[in-house]
Design a protein around this motif. Structure first.
Motif, PDB file in Angstrom:
ATOM      1  N   THR A 156      52.681  37.483  37.818  1.00  0.00           N
ATOM      2  CA  THR A 156      51.683  38.298  38.661  1.00  0.00           C
ATOM      3  C   THR A 156      52.062  37.844  40.058  1.00  0.00           C
ATOM      4  O   THR A 156      51.644  38.504  40.978  1.00  0.00           O
ATOM      5  N   LEU A 157      52.719  36.803  40.034  1.00  0.00           N
ATOM      6  CA  LEU A 157      52.991  36.398  41.590  1.00  0.00           C
ATOM      7  C   LEU A 157      53.779  37.464  42.254  1.00  0.00           C
ATOM      8  O   LEU A 157      53.918  37.601  43.367  1.00  0.00           O
ATOM      9  N   GLY A 158      54.775  38.240  41.571  1.00  0.00           N
ATOM     10  CA  GLY A 158      55.759  39.183  42.117  1.00  0.00           C
ATOM     11  C   GLY A 158      54.981  40.260  42.409  1.00  0.00           C
ATOM     12  O   GLY A 158      55.554  41.294  43.073  1.00  0.00           O
ATOM     13  N   LEU A 159      53.490  40.312  42.248  1.00  0.00           N
ATOM     14  CA  LEU A 159      52.787  41.750  42.291  1.00  0.00           C
ATOM     15  C   LEU A 159      52.049  41.420  43.709  1.00  0.00           C
ATOM     16  O   LEU A 159      51.547  42.551  44.388  1.00  0.00           O
ATOM     17  N   ALA A 188      46.783  34.339  39.273  1.00  0.00           N
ATOM     18  CA  ALA A 188      46.635  35.973  38.853  1.00  0.00           C
ATOM     19  C   ALA A 188      45.359  36.421  39.610  1.00  0.00           C
ATOM     20  O   ALA A 188      45.617  37.648  39.809  1.00  0.00           O
ATOM     21  N   PRO A 189      44.357  35.953  40.064  1.00  0.00           N
ATOM     22  CA  PRO A 189      43.298  36.978  40.637  1.00  0.00           C
ATOM     23  C   PRO A 189      43.370  36.996  42.005  1.00  0.00           C
ATOM     24  O   PRO A 189      42.467  37.756  42.568  1.00  0.00           O
ATOM     25  N   LEU A 230      62.110  31.079  36.803  1.00  0.00           N
ATOM     26  CA  LEU A 230      61.315  31.823  38.028  1.00  0.00           C
ATOM     27  C   LEU A 230      61.297  33.259  37.448  1.00  0.00           C
ATOM     28  O   LEU A 230      62.018  33.683  36.829  1.00  0.00           O
ATOM     29  N   PRO A 231      59.921  33.945  37.678  1.00  0.00           N
ATOM     30  CA  PRO A 231      59.843  35.334  37.114  1.00  0.00           C
ATOM     31  C   PRO A 231      60.882  36.066  38.084  1.00  0.00           C
ATOM     32  O   PRO A 231      61.211  35.954  39.141  1.00  0.00           O
ATOM     33  N   GLN A 232      61.392  36.974  37.107  1.00  0.00           N
ATOM     34  CA  GLN A 232      62.475  38.051  37.673  1.00  0.00           C
ATOM     35  C   GLN A 232      62.161  38.828  38.719  1.00  0.00           C
ATOM     36  O   GLN A 232      62.680  39.302  39.536  1.00  0.00           O
ATOM     37  N   ASN A 233      60.618  39.029  38.775  1.00  0.00           N
ATOM     38  CA  ASN A 233      60.026  39.972  39.698  1.00  0.00           C
ATOM     39  C   ASN A 233      59.672  39.434  41.052  1.00  0.00           C
ATOM     40  O   ASN A 233      59.258  40.188  42.173  1.00  0.00           O
ATOM     41  N   LEU A 234      60.290  38.125  41.224  1.00  0.00           N
ATOM     42  CA  LEU A 234      60.213  37.645  42.605  1.00  0.00           C
ATOM     43  C   LEU A 234      60.866  38.445  43.740  1.00  0.00           C
ATOM     44  O   LEU A 234      60.422  38.400  44.869  1.00  0.00           O
TER      45      LEU A 234
END
Length: 100
Positions: free
Chosen positions: A43-46, A19-20, A64-68
């Motif tokens: 937040t990984l996708g950011l 995250a950070p 898995l996060p959709q924003n990957l």
């Protein structure tokens, strides 16, 4: 920061170090017996400049996060040896992905 490498560590509260992380980081390595558990945060996708993501050999759960798909510069994505569930999200935005 260009590289973030955390290995052979035991964290009691999941994958919070992601995250950070700086949005300019290029390599994220969280591997080899870290005992990370819980979900991979969205937040990984950011962190769009990432080129290598290693989340293998942990105890990660969930989907898995959709924003990957936002990680368009990722060449290598390591997810093995976890407890992930569900199907892979759309990864077509990862045009240079050569290892999954």
């Amino acid at each position: 920061m260009k590289n973030a490498k955390i290995e052979h560590t035991i964290f009691d509260h999941g994958v919070r170090p992601i995250a950070p992380m700086s949005p300019t980081a290029k390599r994220l390595q969280l591997f080899e017996s870290n005992n990370f558990d819980g979900r991979i945060p969205s937040t990984l996708g950011l962190v769009q400049k990432l080129e290598v993501v290693r989340l293998d050999n942990n105890s990660l759960t969930g989907s898995l996060p959709q924003n990957l798909n936002n990680l368009t510069k990722v060449r290598e994505l390591f997810l093995s040896h976890n407890r992930l569930s569900g199907s892979l999200p759309d990864l077509t935005g990862m045009n240079v992905l050569s290892y999954l």
